[in-house]
Design a protein around this motif. Structure first.
Motif, mmCIF file in Angstrom:
data_model
loop_
_atom_site.group_PDB
_atom_site.id
_atom_site.type_symbol
_atom_site.label_atom_id
_atom_site.label_comp_id
_atom_site.label_asym_id
_atom_site.label_seq_id
_atom_site.Cartn_x
_atom_site.Cartn_y
_atom_site.Cartn_z
ATOM 1 N N GLU A 1 -7.599 -7.369 6.018
ATOM 2 C CA GLU A 1 -7.876 -6.022 5.511
ATOM 3 C C GLU A 1 -8.468 -5.125 6.597
ATOM 4 N N LEU B 1 0.831 -1.201 0.000
ATOM 5 C CA LEU B 1 0.000 0.000 0.000
ATOM 6 C C LEU B 1 0.868 1.254 0.000
ATOM 7 N N ALA C 1 -7.940 -2.182 -6.408
ATOM 8 C CA ALA C 1 -8.507 -1.763 -5.133
ATOM 9 C C ALA C 1 -7.454 -1.094 -4.251
ATOM 10 N N ARG C 2 -6.230 -1.616 -4.297
ATOM 11 C CA ARG C 2 -5.157 -1.031 -3.488
ATOM 12 C C ARG C 2 -4.817 0.380 -3.975
ATOM 13 N N THR C 3 -4.834 0.584 -5.275
ATOM 14 C CA THR C 3 -4.602 1.915 -5.832
ATOM 15 C C THR C 3 -5.684 2.885 -5.383
ATOM 16 N N GLN C 4 -6.933 2.421 -5.376
ATOM 17 C CA GLN C 4 -8.040 3.268 -4.936
ATOM 18 C C GLN C 4 -7.902 3.636 -3.458
ATOM 19 N N LEU C 5 -7.477 2.699 -2.635
ATOM 20 C CA LEU C 5 -7.269 2.987 -1.216
ATOM 21 C C LEU C 5 -6.109 3.966 -1.039
ATOM 22 N N ALA D 1 -8.488 1.683 -12.243
ATOM 23 C CA ALA D 1 -8.887 2.185 -10.927
ATOM 24 C C ALA D 1 -9.859 3.361 -11.010
ATOM 25 N N PHE E 1 -8.412 -5.075 -1.304
ATOM 26 C CA PHE E 1 -7.159 -4.393 -1.646
ATOM 27 C C PHE E 1 -5.924 -5.206 -1.282
ATOM 28 N N CYS F 1 -5.920 -7.295 -4.722
ATOM 29 C CA CYS F 1 -6.272 -6.656 -5.985
ATOM 30 C C CYS F 1 -5.537 -5.328 -6.118
ATOM 31 N N LEU G 1 -14.531 -0.525 -1.651
ATOM 32 C CA LEU G 1 -13.134 -0.631 -2.094
ATOM 33 C C LEU G 1 -12.805 -2.002 -2.665
#
Length: 311
Positions: free
Chosen positions: A160, A51, A128-132, A262, A122, A125, A119
């Motif tokens: 998570e 992350l 999802a990690r980029t979005q977080l 994303a 993440f 995925c 989300l």
């Protein structure tokens, strides 16, 4: 205007250091992503490391700088609107006070909350990690304390949940189905690639000009939804989305090949009070709770229901 400028100063964007489908469908495979972006879920420390890497990659990207500018532009307009309203109410209070001796309303800055839905997983995925990671940069840029951020996805694993808790955000324990009222508090809803029903539920929960004027939604383009869905389907299944289209201002996030998965079809939406008040009065009178009984492709995981008499 000086008071407004002072209140807005903390919203200056931090300068960077040197088409996925619009609706997020509930995954039937336990939340595991597939394809080249899928990874096995790691332990908490490994997820945090990945992350941090995603966050630093985003931080130095032109996309991130431009996207955060777009979001802060909307938040700045909303804050100006609330500030002007507070000043007007303060003057009214003075006028109504005997002898004009009443105290004006305080002109303190308006604290903003953040609520994040959908989300996904993440830990396994990349998308999802980029979005977080982007959400964390958004909180940092807009100086929203992580303690003022609430996150939920019914697919979160225990790992998570542990990671999110360690980051300082609050993981909701209940599936709200997007039905959260702002209760007079300016709130940014971060909902990347959620199903249309979630946006519809959110609008229903805040169905008044006063409440919606305090809402910012970062998620699927409402104009895109209008273009893709048949008018009949939009009005029947997602009536609050259909009814609010004339009362919002939408700014699309920039598109870049690197972050297409994303942030494809993602916009920032806010609701100018003058536009909301110009909508027909009867539009606000109907507040029937959505039920989606005739909706074939809901794209939302419902909260569990219990039979009558069941504990």
């Amino acid at each position: 205007m000086a008071a407004v400028a002072e209140a807005l100063e903390p919203w200056s964007t931090v300068a960077p250091r040197r088409k996925r489908a619009a609706g997020r469908r509930p995954r039937r495979d336990g939340g595991q992503a597939r394809g080249p972006q899928a990874e096995p879920e790691a332990d908490s420390e490994a997820v945090l490391r990945r992350l941090r890497e995603a966050e630093e990659d985003l931080r130095i990207s032109d996309f991130c700088h431009s996207a955060l500018e777009t979001i802060t532009q909307c938040l700045r307009k909303q804050l100006e609107q609330l500030q002007a309203l507070a000043e007007a109410l303060g003057r009214l209070q003075l006028d109504l006070s005997p002898g004009g001796s009443g105290e004006p309303l305080p002109m303190s800055a308006f604290p903003v909350k953040c609520v994040c839905y959908g989300l996904g997983n993440f830990a396994s995925c990349v998308t999802a990690r980029t979005q977080l990671a982007f959400m964390l940069l958004f909180l940092e840029t807009c100086q929203i304390p992580r303690s003022h951020c609430w996150v939920y996805d019914p697919l979160f694993s225990q790992t998570e949940v542990s990671v999110l808790t360690s980051l300082g955000v609050t993981v909701l324990s209940e599936n709200e189905e997007g039905k959260r009222s702002v209760h007079g508090q300016p709130t940014a809803f971060y909902m990347p690639h959620c199903g249309t029903a979630l946006y519809n539920n959110l609008l229903w929960s805040n169905w008044s000009a006063d409440a919606l004027s305090r809402v910012v939604i970062i998620g699927n383009s409402f104009r895109g939804l209008q273009e893709r869905l048949l008018t009949r389907i939009l009005k029947e299944n997602y009536p609050y989305v259909a009814k609010i289209l004339q009362g919002l201002e939408e700014l699309p996030l920039p598109q870049t090949p690197r972050y297409t998965d994303a942030f494809n079809d993602t916009s920032v939406h806010w609701f100018p009070l003058l536009r909301l008040e110009a909508l027909p009065r009867e539009l606000w009178a109907s507040r029937e709770e959505p039920d989606y009984q005739n909706c074939e492709d809901l794209e939302m995981i419902r909260k569990p229901t219990h039979c009558a008499g069941q504990v």
